[in-house]
Motif scaffolding. Structure first.
Motif, PDB file in Angstrom:
ATOM      1  N   ALA A  35       0.857  -0.515  -4.823  1.00  0.00           N
ATOM      2  CA  ALA A  35       1.680  -0.241  -3.430  1.00  0.00           C
ATOM      3  C   ALA A  35       0.286   0.243  -2.756  1.00  0.00           C
ATOM      4  O   ALA A  35       0.617  -0.496  -1.377  1.00  0.00           O
ATOM      5  CB  ALA A  35       2.593   0.798  -3.620  1.00  0.00           C
ATOM      6  N   LEU A  36      -0.418   0.948  -2.873  1.00  0.00           N
ATOM      7  CA  LEU A  36      -1.601   1.192  -1.974  1.00  0.00           C
ATOM      8  C   LEU A  36      -2.459  -0.015  -1.430  1.00  0.00           C
ATOM      9  O   LEU A  36      -2.723  -0.003  -0.422  1.00  0.00           O
ATOM     10  CB  LEU A  36      -2.359   2.464  -2.358  1.00  0.00           C
ATOM     11  CG  LEU A  36      -1.642   3.844  -2.353  1.00  0.00           C
ATOM     12  CD1 LEU A  36      -2.384   4.752  -3.076  1.00  0.00           C
ATOM     13  CD2 LEU A  36      -1.252   4.396  -1.150  1.00  0.00           C
ATOM     14  N   LEU A  37      -2.573  -0.660  -2.657  1.00  0.00           N
ATOM     15  CA  LEU A  37      -3.404  -2.085  -2.304  1.00  0.00           C
ATOM     16  C   LEU A  37      -2.675  -3.194  -1.479  1.00  0.00           C
ATOM     17  O   LEU A  37      -3.431  -3.806  -0.824  1.00  0.00           O
ATOM     18  CB  LEU A  37      -4.120  -2.442  -3.497  1.00  0.00           C
ATOM     19  CG  LEU A  37      -5.065  -1.637  -4.557  1.00  0.00           C
ATOM     20  CD1 LEU A  37      -5.342  -1.954  -5.712  1.00  0.00           C
ATOM     21  CD2 LEU A  37      -6.364  -1.492  -3.488  1.00  0.00           C
ATOM     22  N   LEU A  38      -1.633  -3.357  -1.819  1.00  0.00           N
ATOM     23  CA  LEU A  38      -0.572  -4.429  -1.464  1.00  0.00           C
ATOM     24  C   LEU A  38      -0.457  -4.258  -0.014  1.00  0.00           C
ATOM     25  O   LEU A  38      -0.157  -5.137   0.623  1.00  0.00           O
ATOM     26  CB  LEU A  38       0.379  -4.863  -2.362  1.00  0.00           C
ATOM     27  CG  LEU A  38      -0.191  -5.185  -3.602  1.00  0.00           C
ATOM     28  CD1 LEU A  38       1.200  -5.629  -4.722  1.00  0.00           C
ATOM     29  CD2 LEU A  38      -0.890  -6.516  -3.598  1.00  0.00           C
ATOM     30  N   ASN A  39       0.245  -2.968   0.235  1.00  0.00           N
ATOM     31  CA  ASN A  39       0.809  -2.564   1.621  1.00  0.00           C
ATOM     32  C   ASN A  39       0.230  -1.327   1.904  1.00  0.00           C
ATOM     33  O   ASN A  39       1.145  -0.465   2.119  1.00  0.00           O
ATOM     34  CB  ASN A  39       2.331  -2.554   1.578  1.00  0.00           C
ATOM     35  CG  ASN A  39       3.038  -2.931   2.522  1.00  0.00           C
ATOM     36  OD1 ASN A  39       2.469  -2.948   3.640  1.00  0.00           O
ATOM     37  ND2 ASN A  39       4.589  -2.829   2.554  1.00  0.00           N
ATOM     38  N   PRO A  40      -0.992  -1.306   2.527  1.00  0.00           N
ATOM     39  CA  PRO A  40      -1.489  -0.135   3.080  1.00  0.00           C
ATOM     40  C   PRO A  40      -0.761   0.498   4.016  1.00  0.00           C
ATOM     41  O   PRO A  40      -1.227   1.565   4.409  1.00  0.00           O
ATOM     42  CB  PRO A  40      -3.108  -0.136   2.913  1.00  0.00           C
ATOM     43  CG  PRO A  40      -3.151  -2.009   3.192  1.00  0.00           C
ATOM     44  CD  PRO A  40      -1.975  -2.432   2.362  1.00  0.00           C
ATOM     45  N   LYS A  41      -0.321  -0.357   4.856  1.00  0.00           N
ATOM     46  CA  LYS A  41      -0.002   0.082   6.362  1.00  0.00           C
ATOM     47  C   LYS A  41       1.381   0.650   6.246  1.00  0.00           C
ATOM     48  O   LYS A  41       1.854   1.327   7.044  1.00  0.00           O
ATOM     49  CB  LYS A  41      -0.081  -1.132   7.401  1.00  0.00           C
ATOM     50  CG  LYS A  41      -1.397  -1.687   7.719  1.00  0.00           C
ATOM     51  CD  LYS A  41      -1.439  -2.099   8.895  1.00  0.00           C
ATOM     52  CE  LYS A  41      -2.767  -2.890   9.417  1.00  0.00           C
ATOM     53  NZ  LYS A  41      -3.790  -1.697   9.572  1.00  0.00           N
ATOM     54  N   LYS A  42       2.159   0.526   5.145  1.00  0.00           N
ATOM     55  CA  LYS A  42       3.544   0.812   4.851  1.00  0.00           C
ATOM     56  C   LYS A  42       3.534   1.927   3.603  1.00  0.00           C
ATOM     57  O   LYS A  42       4.716   2.304   3.429  1.00  0.00           O
ATOM     58  CB  LYS A  42       4.361  -0.302   4.979  1.00  0.00           C
ATOM     59  CG  LYS A  42       4.797  -1.180   5.982  1.00  0.00           C
ATOM     60  CD  LYS A  42       5.392  -0.476   7.065  1.00  0.00           C
ATOM     61  CE  LYS A  42       6.958  -1.000   7.075  1.00  0.00           C
ATOM     62  NZ  LYS A  42       7.860  -0.322   7.891  1.00  0.00           N
ATOM     63  N   THR A  43       2.363   2.234   3.042  1.00  0.00           N
ATOM     64  CA  THR A  43       2.524   3.039   1.890  1.00  0.00           C
ATOM     65  C   THR A  43       1.580   4.159   2.162  1.00  0.00           C
ATOM     66  O   THR A  43       0.393   3.965   2.578  1.00  0.00           O
ATOM     67  CB  THR A  43       2.107   2.300   0.724  1.00  0.00           C
ATOM     68  OG1 THR A  43       3.155   0.947   0.547  1.00  0.00           O
ATOM     69  CG2 THR A  43       2.140   2.915  -0.479  1.00  0.00           C
ATOM     70  N   PHE A  44       1.856   5.556   1.938  1.00  0.00           N
ATOM     71  CA  PHE A  44       1.084   6.581   2.135  1.00  0.00           C
ATOM     72  C   PHE A  44       1.044   7.568   0.992  1.00  0.00           C
ATOM     73  O   PHE A  44       2.058   7.531   0.163  1.00  0.00           O
ATOM     74  CB  PHE A  44       1.594   7.545   3.312  1.00  0.00           C
ATOM     75  CG  PHE A  44       1.416   6.455   4.556  1.00  0.00           C
ATOM     76  CD1 PHE A  44       0.231   6.549   5.303  1.00  0.00           C
ATOM     77  CD2 PHE A  44       2.530   5.712   4.964  1.00  0.00           C
ATOM     78  CE1 PHE A  44       0.343   5.584   6.522  1.00  0.00           C
ATOM     79  CE2 PHE A  44       2.547   5.108   6.036  1.00  0.00           C
ATOM     80  CZ  PHE A  44       1.327   4.838   6.786  1.00  0.00           C
ATOM     81  N   ALA A  52      -9.599   9.331  -2.135  1.00  0.00           N
ATOM     82  CA  ALA A  52     -10.060   8.667  -0.961  1.00  0.00           C
ATOM     83  C   ALA A  52      -9.013   8.001   0.041  1.00  0.00           C
ATOM     84  O   ALA A  52      -9.119   8.106   1.178  1.00  0.00           O
ATOM     85  CB  ALA A  52     -10.987   7.508  -1.392  1.00  0.00           C
ATOM     86  N   LEU A  53      -7.855   7.651  -0.731  1.00  0.00           N
ATOM     87  CA  LEU A  53      -6.813   6.814  -0.169  1.00  0.00           C
ATOM     88  C   LEU A  53      -5.870   8.039   0.414  1.00  0.00           C
ATOM     89  O   LEU A  53      -4.636   7.544   1.214  1.00  0.00           O
ATOM     90  CB  LEU A  53      -6.169   5.829  -0.976  1.00  0.00           C
ATOM     91  CG  LEU A  53      -7.141   4.776  -1.080  1.00  0.00           C
ATOM     92  CD1 LEU A  53      -6.429   3.625  -2.197  1.00  0.00           C
ATOM     93  CD2 LEU A  53      -7.669   3.797  -0.182  1.00  0.00           C
TER      94      LEU A  53
END
Length: 167
Positions: free
Chosen positions: A45-54, A70-71
């Motif tokens: 989820a963090l890789l595929l949709n980083p602007k909508k996943t936190f 780091a993320l």
């Protein structure tokens, strides 16, 4: 019929005398926990949709300085519970602060997917309950401890204090 009419008129005003001025809404456990989300789901989820996943790290700043993902965005539980927010639907104020995305310095939108972790899980659960009350619909409290997330190689580990929002 008169009694029914009186009850219809009085009942809505009774909620004004409940703590907080409104009837408490039960928390939905399904909003807090997702059985299908495991560490690989979080990583994808963090890789595929980083602007909508936190990924929120709700550990305290001294723990963050010892090492953090780091993320992740640093949002200590003490900070999340220190402010005041207003429920737009009711106009009621409640304790809590909206979580901040460290890459933008702006509050994370309630329609975003939010994964929460801490050292052992207790603070993450408290933060998950708070965010759910604040209207976040896709909150996942990770059962894995910080050390388990590091071992799962979810992302790089960084050591050091928070320099600014985009460290």
């Amino acid at each position: 019929m008169k009694i029914f009419s009186i009850l219809v008129l009085i009942l809505p005003s009774i909620s004004a005398f409940t703590p907080g001025g409104s009837i408490a809404r039960p928390l939905s456990n399904s909003a807090l926990f997702s059985v299908s989300d495991d560490v690989s789901d979080v990583k994808n989820a963090l890789l595929l949709n980083p602007k909508k996943t936190f990924l929120l790290d709700v550990r305290e700043p001294n723990e963050w300085a010892e090492g953090h993902l780091a993320l992740a965005s640093p949002n200590p539980l003490s900070q999340l519970t220190s402010g005041t927010w207003m429920d737009n639907a009711t106009g009621m104020f409640s304790p809590g602060s909206f979580p901040i995305d460290r890459s933008t310095g702006v509050a994370i939108m309630p329609n975003s997917k939010v994964y929460i972790h801490c050292k052992m899980g207790g603070r993450a659960k408290q933060a998950g309950e708070l965010l759910t009350q604040m209207g976040y619909k896709q909150v996942v409290v990770l059962e894995e401890t910080y050390d388990e997330l590091v071992a799962a190689d979810i992302c790089d580990v960084v050591v050091g204090e928070i320099q600014d929002l985009t460290d």
